[in-house]
Design an enzyme around this catalytic site. Structure first.
Site, PDB file in Angstrom:
ATOM      1  CG  HIS A  59      19.777  64.325  31.138  1.00  0.00           C
ATOM      2  ND1 HIS A  59      19.175  63.198  31.639  1.00  0.00           N
ATOM      3  CD2 HIS A  59      19.295  65.338  31.895  1.00  0.00           C
ATOM      4  CE1 HIS A  59      18.381  63.524  32.647  1.00  0.00           C
ATOM      5  NE2 HIS A  59      18.427  64.811  32.811  1.00  0.00           N
TER       6      HIS A  59
ATOM      7  N   GLY B 126      18.989  68.686  22.566  1.00  0.00           N
ATOM      8  CA  GLY B 126      20.338  69.106  22.930  1.00  0.00           C
ATOM      9  C   GLY B 126      20.856  70.196  22.023  1.00  0.00           C
TER      10      GLY B 126
ATOM     11  CB  THR C 296      15.115  59.602  31.725  1.00  0.00           C
ATOM     12  OG1 THR C 296      14.201  60.608  31.277  1.00  0.00           O
ATOM     13  CG2 THR C 296      16.528  60.165  31.736  1.00  0.00           C
TER      14      THR C 296
ATOM     15  CE1 TYR D  55      15.672  60.953  35.218  1.00  0.00           C
ATOM     16  CE2 TYR D  55      14.165  62.569  36.145  1.00  0.00           C
ATOM     17  CZ  TYR D  55      15.300  62.260  35.424  1.00  0.00           C
ATOM     18  OH  TYR D  55      16.067  63.278  34.888  1.00  0.00           O
TER      19      TYR D  55
ATOM     20  CB  ALA E 252      13.245  68.887  36.940  1.00  0.00           C
TER      21      ALA E 252
ATOM     22  CD  GLN F 144      11.743  62.402  33.007  1.00  0.00           C
ATOM     23  OE1 GLN F 144      11.242  63.216  33.791  1.00  0.00           O
ATOM     24  NE2 GLN F 144      12.562  61.443  33.397  1.00  0.00           N
TER      25      GLN F 144
ATOM     26  CB  SER G 167      10.098  66.801  34.502  1.00  0.00           C
ATOM     27  OG  SER G 167      10.930  66.203  35.475  1.00  0.00           O
TER      28      SER G 167
ATOM     29  CE  LYS H  61      14.601  63.761  28.026  1.00  0.00           C
ATOM     30  NZ  LYS H  61      15.807  63.977  28.827  1.00  0.00           N
TER      31      LYS H  61
ATOM     32  CB  VAL I  16      17.285  72.526  19.371  1.00  0.00           C
ATOM     33  CG1 VAL I  16      16.339  73.223  18.394  1.00  0.00           C
ATOM     34  CG2 VAL I  16      17.610  71.105  18.911  1.00  0.00           C
ATOM     35  NE  ARG I  17      20.336  76.596  23.651  1.00  0.00           N
ATOM     36  CZ  ARG I  17      20.002  75.369  24.062  1.00  0.00           C
ATOM     37  NH1 ARG I  17      19.062  74.691  23.421  1.00  0.00           N
ATOM     38  NH2 ARG I  17      20.567  74.819  25.107  1.00  0.00           N
TER      39      ARG I  17
HETATM   40  C1  LIG Z   1      16.895  72.515  33.929  1.00  0.00           C
HETATM   41  C2  LIG Z   1      16.786  71.190  33.275  1.00  0.00           C
HETATM   42  C3  LIG Z   1      16.039  70.194  33.886  1.00  0.00           C
HETATM   43  C4  LIG Z   1      15.913  68.952  33.266  1.00  0.00           C
HETATM   44  N1  LIG Z   1      15.132  68.003  33.846  1.00  0.00           N
HETATM   45  C5  LIG Z   1      14.993  66.798  33.246  1.00  0.00           C
HETATM   46  C6  LIG Z   1      14.164  65.811  33.820  1.00  0.00           C
HETATM   47  O1  LIG Z   1      13.530  66.007  34.849  1.00  0.00           O
HETATM   48  N2  LIG Z   1      14.083  64.613  33.195  1.00  0.00           N
HETATM   49  C7  LIG Z   1      14.763  64.340  32.032  1.00  0.00           C
HETATM   50  O2  LIG Z   1      14.671  63.241  31.508  1.00  0.00           O
HETATM   51  N3  LIG Z   1      15.534  65.295  31.456  1.00  0.00           N
HETATM   52  C8  LIG Z   1      15.659  66.484  32.032  1.00  0.00           C
HETATM   53  N4  LIG Z   1      16.439  67.455  31.433  1.00  0.00           N
HETATM   54  C9  LIG Z   1      17.009  67.204  30.103  1.00  0.00           C
HETATM   55  C10 LIG Z   1      16.058  67.697  29.008  1.00  0.00           C
HETATM   56  O3  LIG Z   1      14.925  66.866  28.925  1.00  0.00           O
HETATM   57  C11 LIG Z   1      16.712  67.725  27.619  1.00  0.00           C
HETATM   58  O4  LIG Z   1      17.310  66.476  27.370  1.00  0.00           O
HETATM   59  C12 LIG Z   1      17.755  68.841  27.463  1.00  0.00           C
HETATM   60  O5  LIG Z   1      17.407  69.969  28.213  1.00  0.00           O
HETATM   61  C13 LIG Z   1      17.889  69.233  26.015  1.00  0.00           C
HETATM   62  O6  LIG Z   1      18.928  70.132  25.852  1.00  0.00           O
HETATM   63  P1  LIG Z   1      18.762  71.728  25.755  1.00  0.00           P
HETATM   64  O7  LIG Z   1      18.512  72.218  27.129  1.00  0.00           O
HETATM   65  O8  LIG Z   1      20.096  72.155  25.215  1.00  0.00           O
HETATM   66  O9  LIG Z   1      17.630  72.020  24.805  1.00  0.00           O
HETATM   67  C14 LIG Z   1      16.576  68.695  32.033  1.00  0.00           C
HETATM   68  C15 LIG Z   1      17.327  69.711  31.438  1.00  0.00           C
HETATM   69  C16 LIG Z   1      17.433  70.950  32.034  1.00  0.00           C
HETATM   70  C17 LIG Z   1      18.217  72.027  31.358  1.00  0.00           C
END
Ligand SMILES: Cc1cc2nc3c(=O)[nH]c(=O)nc-3n(C[C@H](O)[C@H](O)[C@H](O)COP(=O)(O)O)c2cc1C
Length: 375
Positions: free
Chosen positions: A265, A297, A163, A137, A86, A135, A113, A241, A299-300
């Site tokens: 998430h 989640g 989500t 909500y 987001a 994505q 997002s 998701k 992945v680096r």
């Molecule tokens: C700053 C931030 C904002 C996020 N915003 C959303 C969002 O708006 N909607 C959503 O479904 N997931 C959101 N997520 C989750 C990501 O889609 C994703 O599942 C997650 O970042 C993956 O893990 P990683 O950050 O370790 O790569 C957000 C994650 C972060 C870090």
């Protein structure tokens, strides 16, 4: 753990985060970085990859390689896509537009997002040839939800990632302390009313503004029926998701979804859940090849991507690394992050003897702590 060194050009993903930490206002960095509660799962999402060990094949002529694959029927240059994060204009003035352009240049897909600081249409216009998914909500007001889907259809998005792990926002302690809200010059651009646009100026009390926003606007009564409703609403591919259990994955498949994104998430919802890489195998087994399975989640690096594919993921999504790239240099920084992961993945494939993603198989990987505990 990799150590970061930001004196020169970034050479690994943590270098980008190091830069972002120095550059961003604290409350913005905290919002992007944080996990829920004690952040046990946040650390485990990354650490878990190290518990899985690779068993490379050798002497297989890896001089010519093909990293391309497809997601939901759309061809992409590599199995590395951008997940929904987001409010990207807090990271860089160009925000989501920069991300879309970077994905277009790299030939991969971007999940926008619902809470983007650029609208569905603006992103489509900025990168018309990019592969985009929305994505979603599920808002209390189903007309709002429906209109997001319709707008995505009209603007050429190729799928909906709904989500399913957020009936309420997870408790992110730094955001509560910082009383996190959007800076005054930004709003959630997909909405017109100030309340849905999460415009600042409102008093959210002693809480994270975003947590209050979610409890007011997002439907906590969301249930499987709503997936059925969504299935009937659109012919776009739908991906759930936030699935972490085999029975939930089976239920989603029964309701006609086209994909499962194994996700916690980014450890921002329920703390104490397993790392996504650890539950991936049972979800892959549960869906019996009927739909595509994805993972996000922690992945680096390139070997993380290879491990996820070896365990049955069709592609991975990155969250925070992309944000750090945006902070570093907008579109160029986002591209650099994707390029770095691509090169690392290319090397991981070559060093395990895989010339194409089809050759990445389950035989390449074993989980070592299980192995040792049996001895
Ligand atoms: C700053 C931030 C904002 C996020 N915003 C959303 C969002 O708006 N909607 C959503 O479904 N997931 C959101 N997520 C989750 C990501 O889609 C994703 O599942 C997650 O970042 C993956 O893990 P990683 O950050 O370790 O790569 C957000 C994650 C972060 C870090």
């Amino acid at each position: 753990m990799r150590s970061a060194n930001m004196s020169g050009k970034p050479v690994c993903i943590s270098d980008f985060e190091d830069y972002a930490k120095k550059f961003l206002p604290k409350s913005v960095y905290d919002y992007y970085r944080s996990g829920a509660d004690d952040q046990e799962t946040l650390a485990d999402n990354v650490a878990a990859f190290a518990r899985w060990k690779l068993y490379p094949r050798v002497l297989r002529d890896v001089s010519v390689m093909d990293l391309s694959t497809s997601v939901l029927g759309q061809k992409i240059s590599m199995p590395i896509c951008v997940g929904a994060t987001a409010m990207q204009r807090m990271a860089h003035a160009d925000g989501e537009l920069a991300t879309a352009k970077a994905c277009q240049a790299m030939g991969t897909g971007m999940m926008l997002s619902s809470w983007a600081t650029s609208s569905i249409e603006e992103v489509a216009e900025a990168a018309p040839d990019s592969l985009r998914w929305l994505q979603l909500y599920v808002y209390k007001d189903r007309e709002v939800t429906k209109s997001l889907v319709r707008r995505a259809e009209r603007a050429g998005y190729k799928g909906i990632f709904v989500t399913v792990d957020t009936p309420f926002l997870g408790r992110r302690i730094d955001d509560v302390r910082n009383k996190f809200q959007l800076p005054p010059h930004l709003r959630l651009k997909n909405f017109t009313s100030n309340s849905l646009a999460f415009s600042s100026g409102k008093d959210f009390g002693e809480n994270s503004g975003l947590a209050v926003y979610v409890s007011e606007a997002i439907d906590s009564s969301v249930k499987w029926e709503d997936i059925k409703w969504l299935r009937g609403l659109t012919s776009l591919p739908i991906v759930t998701k936030g699935i972490l259990r085999a029975d939930d994955a089976k239920e989603a498949v029964k309701l006609g979804v086209n994909g499962i994104l194994v996700s916690n998430h980014g450890a921002r919802q329920l703390d104490g859940v397993p790392a996504t890489i650890d539950v991936l195998p049972e979800i892959v087994e549960a869906v019996e090849g009927k739909v595509e399975v994805f993972l996000d989640g922690g992945v680096r690096k390139g070997t993380d991507i290879l491990k996820a594919l070896a365990l049955g993921a069709k592609a991975v999504f990155i969250g925070r690394p992309l944000v750090w790239g945006l902070v570093y240099q907008g579109e160029e920084g986002a591209k650099e992050v994707l390029q770095m992961l691509k090169e690392e993945f290319h090397l991981a494939m070559a060093l395990t003897g895989c010339r194409s993603v089809e050759e990445i198989s389950r035989t390449l990987i074993r989980r070592h702590d299980v192995l040792f505990s049996k001895i």
